[in-house]
Scaffold this motif. Structure first.
Motif, short mmCIF file in Angstrom:
data_model
loop_
_atom_site.label_atom_id
_atom_site.label_comp_id
_atom_site.label_asym_id
_atom_site.label_seq_id
_atom_site.Cartn_x
_atom_site.Cartn_y
_atom_site.Cartn_z
N SER A 333 78.84 38.92 75.97
CA SER A 333 78.17 39.36 74.76
C SER A 333 79.18 39.99 73.82
O SER A 333 80.36 40.16 74.17
CB SER A 333 77.05 40.37 75.09
OG SER A 333 76.35 40.74 73.92
N LEU A 335 79.42 43.40 71.05
CA LEU A 335 78.81 44.63 70.58
C LEU A 335 79.42 45.04 69.25
O LEU A 335 80.65 44.94 69.08
CB LEU A 335 79.00 45.76 71.61
CG LEU A 335 78.53 45.46 73.05
CD1 LEU A 335 78.90 46.62 73.95
CD2 LEU A 335 77.04 45.20 73.09
N VAL A 342 72.89 46.40 73.60
CA VAL A 342 72.72 45.06 74.15
C VAL A 342 72.66 45.18 75.67
O VAL A 342 73.49 45.88 76.28
CB VAL A 342 73.88 44.14 73.72
CG1 VAL A 342 73.74 42.77 74.38
CG2 VAL A 342 73.89 43.99 72.20
#
Length: 429
Positions: A333, A335, A342
């Motif tokens: 992911s 951020l 998240v």
């Protein structure tokens, strides 16, 4: 005595001085190519896998003192050799030339004048009157005159003979300043985040100056590349002492204070503030990861209370995004600092902010005044060297129809132009 004169002649040889300058220039280039004053492990790590120029490994670089060229014994020896060569050259060549230029030479006969580089003889019914007119004309143009009965000597631009000596003296002073700075100077690079301080200690271990960083910013272009770094500084006298100065430094705009120069040299990322689930905000230090690329910082963060299932947070600037990688190296992911949390591996992670650090280079060079003085002396000498030293003699001979005015001269620069000017001078009298 003859042996000393022979050695002095060899040392003051112009070809030797040019050779020394070439070697010093090459050594300075090597000092630019090889990082200076790093740890021994740094050179082994850098040059053992790939030798410098395919020849020198880390041990070779250290053995030849290439890790600190400008303060090495052989480089300082070259500077001393060149300084001695310049001093001997001035003593053997430039000083006698200056003495000769200051010494008045009295030519008494026209025959002596005819042997000079530029000589003219013109008829004159009144040679003494012509001499007086020529003398007045030369004095109005700044010539110095020494008058004798029926003749005179003149000179102009004697300061030009001082020029080469000043150039040599300036270079010697410059080299002394460079050597003093290399041996007695101090150099240190520190990364300070806003709110942090750096205490500079003197030789007795007492606080000499405290540098506090109040703010640091990185200005970037539209593509996100850094263009300028700026730090807001406060200088204090001791930890709790009075404030001495507030200043802003940036690249190419250093601060000089009490013999210390502070340069804005670099930047880094010092810490990241994160929130894990419902935990309080945690400020965690960042470290560089050169194996991931240039100017990449990050940290390994466990996602479980027992420290298992770690993830790697990495970023290359304070604005993010923060890339999150799993143990297998896959991107999980991204951020955004200040954004929403998240969920990663079942744990909500939010990045509150990223704290950049200012890379400040501190230099204390006691030889700087000598370096600047050497430059000033050498430039002054170079300007004076452009002055042509001219010498002129005039003799009046006979009277009436058989009268003659004999004029001759010497010039150490642009003799052709002087040869054109001499008939013009004579024509005016």
């Amino acid at each position: 005595m003859r042996i000393f004169q022979k050695i002095a002649g060899l040392i003051s040889d112009l070809r030797l001085a040019i050779g020394l300058l070439l070697v010093i220039a090459i050594a300075s280039g090597v000092g630019t190519a090889i990082p200076q004053k790093e740890s021994e492990a740094f050179y082994h790590q850098l040059y053992d896998p790939k030798p410098w120029l395919g020849v020198l490994h880390g041990d070779g670089v250290l053995a030849f003192q290439l890790d600190h060229i400008y303060s090495s014994n052989w480089f300082l020896g070259l500077l001393a050799w060149l300084a001695l060569s310049l001093l001997l050259c001035s003593w053997k060549r430039q000083w006698p030339a200056l003495q000769a230029a200051l010494r008045w030479i009295d030519y008494k006969s026209p025959r002596q004048l005819s042997k000079l580089s530029v000589a003219e003889t013109v008829p004159s019914s009144e040679p003494n009157v012509s001499l007086e007119k020529l003398e007045n004309l030369l004095q109005s143009q700044g010539w110095q005159i020494q008058r004798q009965e029926g003749r005179f000597a003149a000179r102009k631009g004697v300061l030009g003979r001082v020029g080469p000596m000043l150039v040599h003296a300036g270079l010697v002073v410059f080299m002394l300043g460079a050597a003093w700075g290399s041996l007695g100077g101090q150099r240190s690079e520190q990364f300070l985040a806003p709110g942090r301080t750096l205490d500079l200690l003197d030789s007795r271990g007492q606080s000499q100056l405290v540098i506090a960083v109040d703010g640091f910013s990185v200005q970037r272009d539209p593509a996100g590349r850094p263009e300028q770094f700026t730090s807001q500084l406060r200088l204090l006298k001791g930890e709790e002492g009075p404030e001495l100065k507030q200043a802003q430094i940036s690249v190419n705009h250093p601060l000089r204070f009490q013999g210390i120069t502070l340069y804005q040299a670099d930047w880094a990322l010092a810490a990241i503030t994160v929130q894990l689930g419902k935990s309080p905000l945690l400020q965690l230090p960042l470290q560089p990861f050169p194996q991931l690329g240039e100017q990449i910082w990050g940290l390994v963060l466990p996602t479980r209370p027992d420290g298992s299932e770690p993830v790697l947070l990495s970023l290359n600037n304070e604005a993010g995004p923060v890339d999150v990688y799993g143990p297998d190296g896959n991107l999980l992911s991204q951020l955004v600092p200040g954004g929403d949390p998240v969920e990663i591996k079942g744990l909500p992670i939010r990045v509150e902010s990223v704290l950049p650090a200012s890379g400040i280079l501190l230099k204390k060079d006691p030889g700087v005044p000598l370096v600047y003085a050497g430059f000033a002396i050498a430039l002054t000498g170079g300007a004076l060297s452009l002055l042509a030293t001219r010498q002129l003699w005039a003799i009046g001979e006979g009277v009436g129809a058989g009268g003659r005015l004999h004029v001759a001269g010497l010039c150490n620069r642009n003799l052709t132009a002087f040869a054109r000017e001499l008939p013009e001078l004579i024509a005016q009298v």
